[in-house]
Design a protein around this motif. Structure first.
Motif, PDB file in Angstrom:
ATOM      1  N   TYR A   1       0.863  -1.186   0.000  1.00 54.85           N
ATOM      2  CA  TYR A   1       0.000   0.000   0.000  1.00 54.85           C
ATOM      3  C   TYR A   1       0.892   1.226   0.000  1.00 54.85           C
ATOM      4  N   GLU A   2       0.638   2.131  -0.925  1.00 58.15           N
ATOM      5  CA  GLU A   2       1.472   3.332  -0.984  1.00 58.15           C
ATOM      6  C   GLU A   2       0.603   4.520  -1.364  1.00 58.15           C
ATOM      7  N   LEU A   3       0.746   5.601  -0.633  1.00 60.17           N
ATOM      8  CA  LEU A   3      -0.030   6.812  -0.944  1.00 60.17           C
ATOM      9  C   LEU A   3       0.894   7.796  -1.644  1.00 60.17           C
ATOM     10  N   ASP A   4       0.543   8.224  -2.858  1.00 60.21           N
ATOM     11  CA  ASP A   4       1.464   9.144  -3.557  1.00 60.21           C
ATOM     12  C   ASP A   4       1.149  10.594  -3.220  1.00 60.21           C
ATOM     13  N   ALA A   5       1.983  11.470  -3.731  1.00 59.69           N
ATOM     14  CA  ALA A   5       1.881  12.885  -3.371  1.00 59.69           C
ATOM     15  C   ALA A   5       0.571  13.509  -3.829  1.00 59.69           C
ATOM     16  N   ASP A   6      -0.045  12.935  -4.879  1.00 61.79           N
ATOM     17  CA  ASP A   6      -1.313  13.492  -5.381  1.00 61.79           C
ATOM     18  C   ASP A   6      -2.530  12.960  -4.632  1.00 61.79           C
TER      19      ASP A   6
ATOM     20  N   GLU B   1      -8.694  10.603   4.900  1.00 59.28           N
ATOM     21  CA  GLU B   1      -9.147  11.792   4.170  1.00 59.28           C
ATOM     22  C   GLU B   1      -8.135  12.261   3.136  1.00 59.28           C
ATOM     23  N   ALA B   2      -6.867  11.901   3.368  1.00 56.88           N
ATOM     24  CA  ALA B   2      -5.836  12.323   2.414  1.00 56.88           C
ATOM     25  C   ALA B   2      -5.932  11.541   1.101  1.00 56.88           C
ATOM     26  N   VAL B   3      -6.673  10.428   1.100  1.00 58.66           N
ATOM     27  CA  VAL B   3      -6.773   9.598  -0.114  1.00 58.66           C
ATOM     28  C   VAL B   3      -7.918  10.106  -0.995  1.00 58.66           C
ATOM     29  N   LYS B   4      -7.568  10.481  -2.238  1.00 58.80           N
ATOM     30  CA  LYS B   4      -8.610  10.957  -3.158  1.00 58.80           C
ATOM     31  C   LYS B   4      -9.183   9.814  -3.981  1.00 58.80           C
ATOM     32  N   GLY B   5      -8.368   8.822  -4.187  1.00 57.35           N
ATOM     33  CA  GLY B   5      -8.821   7.669  -4.982  1.00 57.35           C
ATOM     34  C   GLY B   5      -7.796   6.552  -4.875  1.00 57.35           C
ATOM     35  N   VAL B   6      -8.134   5.423  -5.505  1.00 59.80           N
ATOM     36  CA  VAL B   6      -7.310   4.225  -5.341  1.00 59.80           C
ATOM     37  C   VAL B   6      -7.037   3.594  -6.703  1.00 59.80           C
TER      38      VAL B   6
END
Ligand code: NAD
Length: 734
Positions: free
Chosen positions: A6-11, A47-52
C-alpha cells in the motif's frame, strides 16, 4: 504475510499492488482477501486519499483463486458446510461490493472515492472479478495477456460476483462465451467486448489509471446497476429478446453438457434468476448457486484430478530420484501414424529427431505429417512460417540407422509384430551409446517380452502414446520387470519436455488405459447382441458424460483393430477367454466389410464426404431389437462399472500404482465422465457400499465380469473410499 503493498502518492492516490511472494503469478488466498479488505478500509477512511488504483507488481495481474483452497472449501467450511460456504462467499461479496460502492452515499450515490484497476497482464478468475468491482479497468497493451473467467473449465463458475457483474455489464448473449465457455481474450478483444474500459501502453498504465482517478466525477463511479432505471442489456428473461436468449442458452447448455455438469446449470440459473431482481439480491442468488456447486462432489473431484493431481504428475510426483534426464536427440523407428506424430511433438518441443523407416518415401511421409499439422497451425494463425521451418529443420527422415548416433532416447513405433520389433531393437542398439534408453510404443505386446531382444533390459521401457499424438494429452509409461529407475526418469523427463501428462504403470496385458476402455466397448457390443436398441446404448453413454458412445468409439478406432485384438486375446487366454458374445458382433461387422470410419461404413452410416449420419440400419436386421428394453440407468451403470471395475482390478494387480494416476488417465486417456473426476473418484462419489450392492445385482443379471473386486468390498465394509485409504500413497512396484 504480505500479498499486497500500500502506498499513498503525493497526489493523494493510494496504490494497492498485488505481489504474492515466491510466486511468478499472483493467486488469491483467504489471508490475501483479509489483507485487501484492510487496505480498502484504510484508503476509504483516510481523508488524504482521493482515490485508489489496484494493480500488480508483477507482469501479470493474477491467475485466480488458489485451486487448493477451492478444492478444500467444503471440508474447511465447518459442521454445517452449506452455511459455512454461503457465509464465506457473502464475505467476499461484501469486500468487492465495498470497493464498488467506495464509500458513496447509498441514497444520493455521491461522495465515493474513484477506484481503478490497472492490469499489467493476465487477469483470470478472481483476478478479473476484483477489477470488475472497480469503477474503471485499464489494461496494458500486452497481446500475450489473457483476460477472462475460466472457472467453468474446472467444474465451478465465477462465484465472486463475476457471473452477476459480467452478465449485467454485457447482457446474457455477449456474456455467454465468457461465462459458459470460459473464453479468454487479449486486452484489445477484452476492450471491444466491453470487459475492460481502456487499453494503454504498458509504461503508461499506472499514470493513466491515476490520472483517471484524480479526474473522475461522482457520476463516473456509479455502476449502471446502481443507477435508477437500469435495464439488463439485451433484455431480462421476460423481455421478448431476453426470453429468446435465455431459452436458447438453456437448450445449448443442456445439449452441450447433457445435464451432467452441475456448474453449467447452476451458472445459468444464477444469471437467469439474478436478472429478475436488484443487484444485491442477485449477488445473494449467485452465492446460493455457488454454494450448491461447491457442495456437489463433482466440482472438488474435477479440481482434484484435472488440476491439482494432473499438475503433480506433470511435475514428477512419481519420478525416481535420479539426475535430470532431459532428451537431447530422439531416434524414432517407424514413421507411420504414431512415429510421425511423435516426431512432430518432439521437434515442436525443441528436440532433434532422427525419423527412421524401412523406405525413404515412408520416412518422408512421416515428416510431411508434421508439415501438415504446422500448415494447419499457420492457417489458424497459431504458428508462424518461421516456427514451421524451425520445427521441420529438426526432423531428419532417413532409412540410415547411422543417423541414430548421439540419440539418448529411442521410441520404436514399427509394426505390432514381435519379430520386426526385435529386429529393429538389435539394429538400433548396435549404433547407440551405452547410456541410451530404448522405448517401445507397443499397445498390446508385454514390455518384458520385448525387452528380451535388448542387450540391456534395464534400459528398456514402454512409452505408450495415444492417437492422434498431437492432440492426446496422456502418455502411459510402462515398466517391464527389469526396467530401471534411469529409464523411468528418462521417459518422465521426455514427457515433460513435450508437455504431456504421464502415468507410470507396471507391465500387463493392455497396460492401464486400453485395459479399461476395452470392457466399455465390449459392454456396448454385448448389449447390441442382447437386442438393446443401439441408439439407447449410444445415448446412455453420452448422457452420462462419455465423449463417444461405445459403437461410435469402435468406428473411430476401427472394427478390424477390434477383431485383431479379439483374436490375439483369445489366442493368449484360451478357454478362459470371456468375450465370445462380443466377438459375434465384431466379427460379423468385419465380414460385412464395415470397418468403421476409415471405410466410411461401420456401426454408423457415413456420407461420401465421411460425415457421420445415423446408426446403420443393417445392424438391427442382424441383431434384432428386443421387445423389452432396459432402463437408461441400467445401461449407464453397465457401461460405467465395466470401466471402473477394471481400474480397481488394475490397482489390485499392481499395474496401477497410484490412484491419482488412475483418475487423471481415465479422463485424459479415454474421456471417462470428466464430471466425476475419474473412475475411482466416481466410485468414491457413489460410495463403495452402493457400488458393491449394484455389482451384486449386475453380476446376477449379466455375469461374473461385474463381481465386485475384494478391495471395493473391503472399502464398503469399512465405510471408506479410495481417497480416504490411498491418497498420496504409492503402492510398491509389483
Ligand atoms: P503404422 O503401420 O502406421 O506404422 C508403422 C511404420 O513402421 C510403417 O511406416 C512401416 O513402414 C514402419 N516399419 C515397419 N517395419 C520397419 C522396419 N523394420 N524398420 C523401420 N520401419 C519399419 O503403425 P502405427 O499405427 O503407427 O503403430 C506403430 C506402433 O504403435 C505399433 O506398435 C502400435 O501397436 C503402436 N500404437 C498404435 C496406436 C494407434 O492408435 N495406431 C496407438 C498406440 C500405439
Amino acid at each position: 504475510m504480505t500479498d499486497f503493498t500500500y502506498e499513498l502518492d503525493a497526489d493523494g492516490v493510494a496504490v494497492i499492488a498485488w505481489d504474492v511472494k515466491n510466486k511468478s503469478m499472483n493467486v488469491m488466498s483467504r489471508e490475501g482477501f483479509v489483507e485487501l479488505d484492510g487496505m480498502v478500509d484504510k484508503a476509504l477512511a483516510d481523508e488524504a486519499v482521493k482515490g485508489v488504483v489496484i494493480t500488480s507488481a508483477k507482469d501479470s495481474f493474477a491467475g485466480g483463486m488458489d485451486l487448493n483452497i477451492i478444492a478444500r472449501m467444503k471440508e474447511d467450511a465447518g459442521d454445517d458446510p452449506a452455511r459455512g460456504l454461503f457465509d464465506g462467499i457473502m464475505q467476499i461479496h461484501a469486500i468487492l461490493r465495498k470497493i464498488e460502492r467506495a464509500g458513496m452515499d447509498p441514497k444520493t450515490n455521491k461522495g465515493g472515492k474513484p477506484i481503478a484497476a490497472a492490469l499489467p497482464g493476465t487477469a483470470l478468475g478472481i483476478g478479473l472479478e476484483i477489477p470488475l468491482s472497480c469503477h474503471r479497468i485499464f489494461a496494458a497493451d500486452n497481446p500475450k495477456a489473457k483476460i477472462g473467467l475460466p472457472e467453468i473449465k474446472v467444474g465451478i463458475f465465477p462465484g465472486a460476483g463475476g457471473t452477476t457483474r459480467i452478465s449485467r455489464k454485457l447482457g446474457a448473449m455477449a456474456a455467454a462465451p465468457i461465462l459458459l465457455e470460459g473464453k479468454l481474450l487479449d486486452p484489445k478483444k477484452a476492450k471491444s467486448s466491453g470487459i475492460v474500459d481502456e487499453v494503454v501502453p504498458a509504461d503508461e498504465l499506472l499514470a493513466s489509471a491515476k490520472a483517471w482517478v484524480l479526474s473522475a466525477k461522482d457520476a463516473d463511479i456509479v455502476k449502471p446497476w446502481d443507477q435508477k432505471g437500469y435495464k439488463f442489456p439485451g433484455g431480462a428473461p421476460y423481455h421478448p429478446t431476453g426470453f429468446m436468449t435465455f431459452v436458447g442458452a438453456s437448450a445449448m447448455v443442456n445439449g452441450n453438457t447433457k445435464g451432467v455438469y452441475p456448474a453449467a446449470k447452476a451458472l445459468l440459473s444464477a444469471v437467469y434468476e439474478g436478472a429478475l431482481v436488484p443487484f444485491d439480491t442477485a449477488l445473494k442468488i449467485e452465492a446460493r448457486w455457488f454454494t450448491n456447486v461447491l457442495m456437489n462432489p463433482s466440482s472438488s473431484n474435477m479440481i482434484r484430478s484435472l488440476f491439482i493431481n494432473k499438475e503433480a504428475l506433470e511435475k514428477g510426483a512419481n519420478r525416481p530420484d535420479v539426475p535430470d534426464q532431459k532428451v537431447r536427440k530422439l531416434g524414432i523407428l517407424g514413421a507411420g501414424m504414431m512415429g510421425a506424430g511423435i516426431a512432430y511433438v518432439a521437434a515442436n518441443a525443441g528436440i532433434e529427431v532422427a525419423l527412421i523407416d524401412a523406405k525413404q518415401d515412408a520416412a518422408d511421409k512421416g515428416k510431411a505429417h508434421a508439415e501438415s499439422i504446422l500448415d494447419k497451425g499457420i492457417s489458424r494463425k497459431k504458428v508462424t512460417p518461421e516456427k514451421k521451418d524451425e520445427v521441420l529443420s529438426r526432423i531428419l527422415p532417413t532409412t540410415d540407422y547411422d543417423a541414430l548416433k548421439g540419440c539418448d532416447l529411442i521410441v520404436e513405433a514399427v509394426f505390432e509384430d514381435p519379430k520386426v520389433k526385435a529386429e529393429v531393437t538389435a539394429k538400433a542398439e548396435a549404433i547407440l551409446g551405452d547410456d541410451a534408453i530404448f522405448a517401445t510404443n507397443t499397445s498390446t505386446l508385454p514390455i518384458t517380452d520385448l525387452a528380451k531382444a535388448s542387450k540391456r533390459p534395464e534400459q528398456f521401457i514402454g512409452i505408450h502414446f495415444f492417437s492422434p499424438v498431437d492432440k492426446m494429452l496422456l502418455v502411459e509409461i510402462i515398466k517391464g520387470k527389469q526396467t530401471g529407475d534411469v529409464a523411468v526418469a528418462k521417459a518422465l523427463d521426455f514427457v515433460r519436455q513435450i508437455r504431456k501428462t504421464p502415468i507410470v504403470v507396471n507391465d500387463a496385458r493392455f497396460f492401464y488405459a486400453n485395459r479399461c476402455i476395452i470392457p466399455y466397448i465390449n459392454e456396448g457390443l454385448r448389449m447390441v447382441r442382447e437386442g438393446v436398441t443401439p441408439a439407447l446404448i449410444e445415448n446412455a453413454a453420452k448422457m452420462v458424460g462419455m465423449p463417444l458412445g461405445p459403437l461410435q468409439l469402435t468406428d473411430e478406432t476401427s472394427i478390424d483393430l477390434g477383431a485383431k485384438i479379439a483374436r490375439a486375446t483369445r489366442a493368449a487366454m484360451g478357454d478362459a477367454y470371456p468375450d465370445g458374445e462380443v466377438d459375434e458382433v465384431i466379427f460379423w461387422m468385419e465380414e460385412q466389410g464395415r470397418l468403421g470410419r476409415k471405410a466410411n461404413a461401420g456401426f454408423y452410416a457415413y456420407d461420401e464426404k465421411g460425415k457421420r449420419q445415423g446408426l446403420w440400419d443393417g445392424l438391427i436386421d442382424q441383431f434384432p431389437v428386443a421387445d423389452e428394453q432396459p432402463d437408461l440407468q441400467e445401461v449407464q451403470q453397465r457401461l460405467l462399472f465395466a470401466q471402473a471395475l477394471e481400474a480397481v482390478r488394475a490397482l489390485e494387480d499392481g499395474v496401477l500404482m497410484d490412484i491419482r494416476e488412475g483418475d487423471v488417465a481415465s479422463i485424459l486417456g479415454w474421456g471417462f465422465a470428466p464430471w466425476s473426476g475419474g473412475v475411482l473418484s466416481w466410485l468414491d462419489m457413489v460410495g463403495a457400499a452402493w457400488a458393491v450392492e449394484r455389482c451384486d445385482t449386475l453380476t446376477e443379471a449379466y455375469g461374473k465380469r461385474f463381481e465386485a473386486p475384494a478391495l471395493l468390498r473391503e472399502l464398503a465394509e469399512n465405510g471408506e473410499g479410495f481417497y480416504d485409504r490411498l491418497d498420496g500413497q504409492r503402492a510398491d512396484a509389483a
